[in-house]
Design a protein around this motif. Sequence first.
Motif, PDB file in Angstrom:
ATOM      1  N   THR A 140      31.571  46.403  45.601  1.00 47.96           N
ATOM      2  CA  THR A 140      32.736  47.147  45.128  1.00 47.96           C
ATOM      3  C   THR A 140      32.691  48.588  45.608  1.00 47.96           C
ATOM      4  N   HIS A 197      32.492  37.544  39.984  1.00 48.86           N
ATOM      5  CA  HIS A 197      31.783  36.361  39.496  1.00 48.86           C
ATOM      6  C   HIS A 197      31.288  35.516  40.666  1.00 48.86           C
ATOM      7  N   THR A 256      37.991  40.594  39.444  1.00 44.77           N
ATOM      8  CA  THR A 256      36.945  40.197  38.503  1.00 44.77           C
ATOM      9  C   THR A 256      36.325  38.866  38.913  1.00 44.77           C
ATOM     10  N   ASP A 257      37.163  37.909  39.268  1.00 44.69           N
ATOM     11  CA  ASP A 257      36.640  36.603  39.651  1.00 44.69           C
ATOM     12  C   ASP A 257      35.884  36.666  40.975  1.00 44.69           C
ATOM     13  N   THR A 276      43.702  42.508  39.055  1.00 45.32           N
ATOM     14  CA  THR A 276      42.466  42.760  38.316  1.00 45.32           C
ATOM     15  C   THR A 276      41.705  41.462  38.083  1.00 45.32           C
ATOM     16  N   ASP A 277      42.413  40.393  37.713  1.00 46.18           N
ATOM     17  CA  ASP A 277      41.763  39.102  37.495  1.00 46.18           C
ATOM     18  C   ASP A 277      41.109  38.588  38.775  1.00 46.18           C
TER      19      ASP A 277
END
Length: 66
Positions: A55, A42, A38-39, A34-35
């Motif tokens: 996505t 970004h 997410t990054d 998940t991290d």
Amino acid sequence: MTISNATRATYADAALAAYLEAKGEDDDPRSNITDLMTDLLHLANREGLDGQAMTTTAIYNFNEEV
């Protein structure tokens, strides 16, 4: 050339391992993935790309490949 889903997962595992090494943290697999996702959003934002559209495309591609 067709790439198997197992090979795709191996590629993703290598990317995740590099990410965790750069980040210096290693939590549970769910949090780690998940991290990274997410990054990556970004990163897309920083590059002026539409992360949500990317996505959506990735989810579509995944569903087509399984």
